[in-house]
Design an enzyme around this catalytic site. Structure first.
Site, PDB file in Angstrom:
ATOM      1  N   CYS A 122      44.604   6.925 -62.922  1.00 32.99           N
ATOM      2  CA  CYS A 122      44.951   6.411 -64.251  1.00 32.99           C
ATOM      3  C   CYS A 122      45.966   5.280 -64.171  1.00 32.99           C
ATOM      4  O   CYS A 122      46.237   4.617 -65.174  1.00 32.99           O
ATOM      5  CB  CYS A 122      45.486   7.534 -65.128  1.00 32.99           C
ATOM      6  SG  CYS A 122      44.366   8.931 -65.225  1.00 32.99           S
ATOM      7  N   HIS A 269      49.880   4.980 -70.643  1.00 26.40           N
ATOM      8  CA  HIS A 269      48.569   5.588 -70.383  1.00 26.40           C
ATOM      9  C   HIS A 269      48.329   6.700 -71.402  1.00 26.40           C
ATOM     10  O   HIS A 269      49.244   7.463 -71.744  1.00 26.40           O
ATOM     11  CB  HIS A 269      48.569   6.139 -68.952  1.00 26.40           C
ATOM     12  CG  HIS A 269      47.435   7.052 -68.668  1.00 26.40           C
ATOM     13  ND1 HIS A 269      46.137   6.743 -68.989  1.00 26.40           N
ATOM     14  CD2 HIS A 269      47.394   8.292 -68.088  1.00 26.40           C
ATOM     15  CE1 HIS A 269      45.347   7.741 -68.614  1.00 26.40           C
ATOM     16  NE2 HIS A 269      46.086   8.685 -68.076  1.00 26.40           N
ATOM     17  N   ASN A 300      41.264  10.474 -72.957  1.00 23.89           N
ATOM     18  CA  ASN A 300      41.939   9.907 -71.782  1.00 23.89           C
ATOM     19  C   ASN A 300      40.879   9.222 -70.922  1.00 23.89           C
ATOM     20  O   ASN A 300      40.046   9.884 -70.323  1.00 23.89           O
ATOM     21  CB  ASN A 300      42.619  11.056 -71.025  1.00 23.89           C
ATOM     22  CG  ASN A 300      43.256  10.627 -69.715  1.00 23.89           C
ATOM     23  OD1 ASN A 300      42.978   9.548 -69.203  1.00 23.89           O
ATOM     24  ND2 ASN A 300      44.093  11.488 -69.165  1.00 23.89           N
TER      25      ASN A 300
HETATM   26  O1  UT7 Z   1      45.482  11.289 -66.956  1.00 27.77           O
HETATM   27  C1  UT7 Z   1      45.994  11.937 -65.843  1.00 27.77           C
HETATM   28  C2  UT7 Z   1      47.343  12.497 -66.100  1.00 27.77           C
HETATM   29  N1  UT7 Z   1      47.230  13.762 -66.752  1.00 27.77           N
HETATM   30  C3  UT7 Z   1      48.200  14.263 -67.478  1.00 27.77           C
HETATM   31  O2  UT7 Z   1      49.217  13.652 -67.656  1.00 27.77           O
HETATM   32  C4  UT7 Z   1      47.994  15.665 -68.056  1.00 27.77           C
HETATM   33  C5  UT7 Z   1      49.296  16.400 -68.224  1.00 27.77           C
HETATM   34  N2  UT7 Z   1      49.146  17.745 -68.731  1.00 27.77           N
HETATM   35  C6  UT7 Z   1      48.735  18.035 -70.008  1.00 27.77           C
HETATM   36  O3  UT7 Z   1      48.459  17.125 -70.765  1.00 27.77           O
HETATM   37  C7  UT7 Z   1      48.730  19.480 -70.446  1.00 27.77           C
HETATM   38  O4  UT7 Z   1      49.161  20.294 -69.378  1.00 27.77           O
HETATM   39  C8  UT7 Z   1      47.349  19.986 -70.986  1.00 27.77           C
HETATM   40  C9  UT7 Z   1      47.061  19.308 -72.317  1.00 27.77           C
HETATM   41  C10 UT7 Z   1      46.264  19.681 -69.968  1.00 27.77           C
HETATM   42  C11 UT7 Z   1      47.405  21.500 -71.236  1.00 27.77           C
HETATM   43  O5  UT7 Z   1      48.422  21.805 -72.152  1.00 27.77           O
HETATM   44  P1  UT7 Z   1      49.520  22.908 -71.775  1.00 27.77           P
HETATM   45  O6  UT7 Z   1      50.413  22.993 -72.921  1.00 27.77           O
HETATM   46  O7  UT7 Z   1      50.151  22.547 -70.450  1.00 27.77           O
HETATM   47  O8  UT7 Z   1      48.650  24.240 -71.641  1.00 27.77           O
HETATM   48  P2  UT7 Z   1      48.839  25.428 -70.614  1.00 27.77           P
HETATM   49  O9  UT7 Z   1      47.982  25.205 -69.439  1.00 27.77           O
HETATM   50  O10 UT7 Z   1      50.315  25.688 -70.413  1.00 27.77           O
HETATM   51  O11 UT7 Z   1      48.256  26.665 -71.431  1.00 27.77           O
HETATM   52  C12 UT7 Z   1      48.963  27.230 -72.564  1.00 27.77           C
HETATM   53  C13 UT7 Z   1      48.139  28.359 -73.142  1.00 27.77           C
HETATM   54  C14 UT7 Z   1      47.714  29.419 -72.125  1.00 27.77           C
HETATM   55  O12 UT7 Z   1      47.669  30.671 -72.829  1.00 27.77           O
HETATM   56  P3  UT7 Z   1      48.875  31.725 -72.712  1.00 27.77           P
HETATM   57  O13 UT7 Z   1      49.020  32.019 -71.245  1.00 27.77           O
HETATM   58  O14 UT7 Z   1      50.077  31.037 -73.293  1.00 27.77           O
HETATM   59  O15 UT7 Z   1      48.391  32.852 -73.541  1.00 27.77           O
HETATM   60  C15 UT7 Z   1      46.315  29.035 -71.748  1.00 27.77           C
HETATM   61  O16 UT7 Z   1      45.545  30.116 -71.339  1.00 27.77           O
HETATM   62  O17 UT7 Z   1      46.913  27.854 -73.705  1.00 27.77           O
HETATM   63  C16 UT7 Z   1      45.782  28.471 -73.032  1.00 27.77           C
HETATM   64  N3  UT7 Z   1      44.788  27.405 -72.802  1.00 27.77           N
HETATM   65  C17 UT7 Z   1      43.892  27.043 -73.712  1.00 27.77           C
HETATM   66  N4  UT7 Z   1      43.599  27.518 -74.942  1.00 27.77           N
HETATM   67  C18 UT7 Z   1      42.616  26.903 -75.625  1.00 27.77           C
HETATM   68  C19 UT7 Z   1      44.673  26.612 -71.725  1.00 27.77           C
HETATM   69  N5  UT7 Z   1      43.679  25.714 -71.922  1.00 27.77           N
HETATM   70  C20 UT7 Z   1      43.178  25.973 -73.130  1.00 27.77           C
HETATM   71  C21 UT7 Z   1      42.155  25.375 -73.893  1.00 27.77           C
HETATM   72  N6  UT7 Z   1      41.908  25.875 -75.129  1.00 27.77           N
HETATM   73  N7  UT7 Z   1      41.438  24.336 -73.448  1.00 27.77           N
END
Ligand code: UT7
Length: 352
Positions: A122, A269, A300
Site C-alpha cells: 500500500c 492511505h 482499501n
Molecule cells: O492496507 C494495509 C494496511 N492495513 C491496515 O492498516 C489495517 C489495520 N487494521 C484494521 O484496520 C483493523 O484491525 C480491522 C478493521 C481489520 C479489524 O478491526 P479490529 O477492531 O482490529 O477488530 P478485531 O480483530 O480486534 O476484532 C474485534 C471483535 C472480535 O470479537 P470479540 O473477540 O471482541 O468478541 C472479533 O471476533 O470483532 C470480531 N470480528 C468481527 N465481527 C464482525 C472480527 N472481524 C469481524 C468481522 N465482522 N469481519
C-alpha cells in the site's frame, strides 16, 4: 583519464496532472455480508467502509491503469512523447513475468520508454512518486508517469473476516514533471521486514504450486487452490501503525520545510477511517483540515488508494489544485512512504 558523463535535471518537480479509474461494480456491506459473517454496522464502525468497487466484465488491472493514465496525461497537458518513464506500483498484476509497466506503456502508445513495476504494498504509490521525482531531479527523464493500480478482489477470500470487507479495486495515475516551484518534498520512507507476515499471501509461489500439484486429479473442490489469497493480522498492523506512522508523519513535515499549520489537507492511505482520524488528531492538524475519506465508498485499494483519494477530493471540491497536502502510504512489507506535495489541478475527465 576516462571521464564518464553524468546528468543533472530539474530540481523543482510537481504532479502536473491526475487521472483515476473506478470499477463499475459497487459492492455494499450488505451484499458482502451475504457470504461474510459480519454486518454493515460492524464494518462501518471498525473501518469506515460502506461500499467497495470490484472489477467485472472486461475490467482488469491493465485496462484500469491505461484508463487512469489517459486521464492523467490529458489533465497534465503534456505531450506523451515527452514522457520518459512509466512506473507502475502494484502488488496484484497477474504475472510477475512480464511485469505490467511495459504493457501499459505500449497500450498508451508509448512503446519504448523505460517502464518498470514497484511492489511496495500500500506504500507503492509513495515509493513510485519518490523514484519519479528523483529521476527528474537527476535528469534520467523529463516527465514520468506514475500509476497505482490494484485488483485486490482477485486475491480476496470474501469469507475471511479479517480481509473480506476491506479491499477494493481501482487505479490512479499522475504525470510528474519539472515546475517553477517545488511541489514534491523529500520522501520519508522505511520498512519493517520483521513484521512482514502481518500482511501476506497465504502460500508462497512454491507452496502454491505444490498444493495445486497434490490436489490435481483428486477431485478436490477447494476453491482457494485457484488463488493466492492475502491474509492480514489487522490488530498487528494497527499496533505497528500506531507506533511507526506518527513518527514518520512528523519526520515528513520536518523534512519538507513547511510547518504543520501550512498543511491544507491530509491524504493518507485509505486503510481504515479510524486510523486516519487518529493520525490527524495526534499530529495536531487544525480542525478545519479535511482528511481524505475515499475509503467509505472505494474500500482499501492498496497502491491505488492515494491517487484515488486525491482525485476524489479534487473532483468533489474538498481540496483544490495548488493546495499543500500531506501524503502517507503504509501497509504490506511492512512499508511506508510519505511526502508533502502541492496538489495537481482537478482532472479534466473525472472517474465518477
Ligand atoms: O492496507 C494495509 C494496511 N492495513 C491496515 O492498516 C489495517 C489495520 N487494521 C484494521 O484496520 C483493523 O484491525 C480491522 C478493521 C481489520 C479489524 O478491526 P479490529 O477492531 O482490529 O477488530 P478485531 O480483530 O480486534 O476484532 C474485534 C471483535 C472480535 O470479537 P470479540 O473477540 O471482541 O468478541 C472479533 O471476533 O470483532 C470480531 N470480528 C468481527 N465481527 C464482525 C472480527 N472481524 C469481524 C468481522 N465482522 N469481519
Amino acid at each position: 583519464m576516462v571521464s564518464i558523463a553524468s546528468t543533472r535535471g530539474h530540481q523543482n518537480v510537481s504532479m502536473l496532472g491526475i487521472g483515476a479509474y473506478r470499477p463499475k461494480r459497487l459492492i455494499s456491506n450488505d451484499e458482502l455480508c451475504e457470504v461474510l459473517d459480519s454486518s454493515d454496522e460492524w464494518i462501518y464502525e471498525r473501518s469506515g467502509i460502506r461500499n467497495r468497487r470490484w472489477i467485472s466484465g472486461d475490467e482488469s488491472s491493465r485496462q484500469m491503469a491505461v484508463a487512469a493514465s489517459e486521464r492523467a496525461i490529458q489533465s497534465s497537458g503534456i505531450d506523451r512523447a515527452e514522457i520518459g518513464a512509466v512506473i507502475l506500483a502494484t502488488s496484484t498484476w497477474k504475472t510477475l513475468v512480464p511485469h505490467g509497466a511495459p504493457i501499459v506503456a505500449h497500450d498508451l502508445g508509448m512503446n519504448g520508454v523505460a517502464a518498470f513495476d514497484i511492489t511496495a504494498g500500500c506504500a507503492g504509490f509513495g515509493y513510485g512518486l519518490s523514484v519519479a521525482a528523483d529521476h527528474i531531479r537527476a535528469g534520467s527523464a523529463k516527465y514520468v508517469l506514475v500509476i497505482g493500480v490494484e485488483t485486490m478482489s482477485l486475491g480476496l477470500d470474501p469469507t475471511d473476516r479479517g480481509t473480506g470487507f476491506i479491499f477494493g479495486d481501482g487505479a490512479g495515475a499522475v504525470v510528474v514533471g519539472p515546475s517553477e516551484e517545488n511541489g514534491i518534498s523529500p520522501t520519508v520512507w522505511g520498512s519493517d521486514g520483521e513484521n512482514s507476515t502481518a500482511i501476506s499471501q497465504e502460500y508462497d509461489l512454491v507452496e502454491y504450486m505444490d498444493r495445486a500439484e497434490r490436489l490435481q486429479g483428486t477431485g478436490s473442490t477447494d476453491e482457494k487452490v485457484g488463488r493466492l489469497v492475502i491474509r492480514m493480522d489487522g490488530q498487528r498492523v494497527f499496533r505497528w501503525a500506531a507506533i511507526t506512522l506518527p513518527k514518520a508523519l512528523r519526520s515528513v513535515i520536518e523534512s519538507s520545510g513547511v510547518s504543520a499549520e501550512d498543511i491544507d489537507v491530509f491524504i493518507p492511505h485509505q486503510a481504515n477511517g479510524r486510523i486516519n482520524d487518529l493520525m490527524k488528531k495526534n499530529l495536531g492538524l487544525g480542525e478545519g483540515v479535511p482528511v481524505a475519506n475515499d475509503i467509505e465508498n472505494t474500500g482499501n485499494t492498496s497502491a491505488a488508494s492515494i491517487p484515488l483519494a486525491i482525485e476524489e477530493m479534487l473532483v468533489t471540491g474538498k481540496a483544490k489544485g495548488g493546495q499543500i497536502a500531506l501524503l502517507l502510504g503504509f501497509g504490506a512489507g511492512l512499508s511506508y512512504a510519505g511526502q508533502v506535495v502541492k496538489l495537481p489541478p482537478a482532472p479534466v475527465e473525472p472517474s465518477f
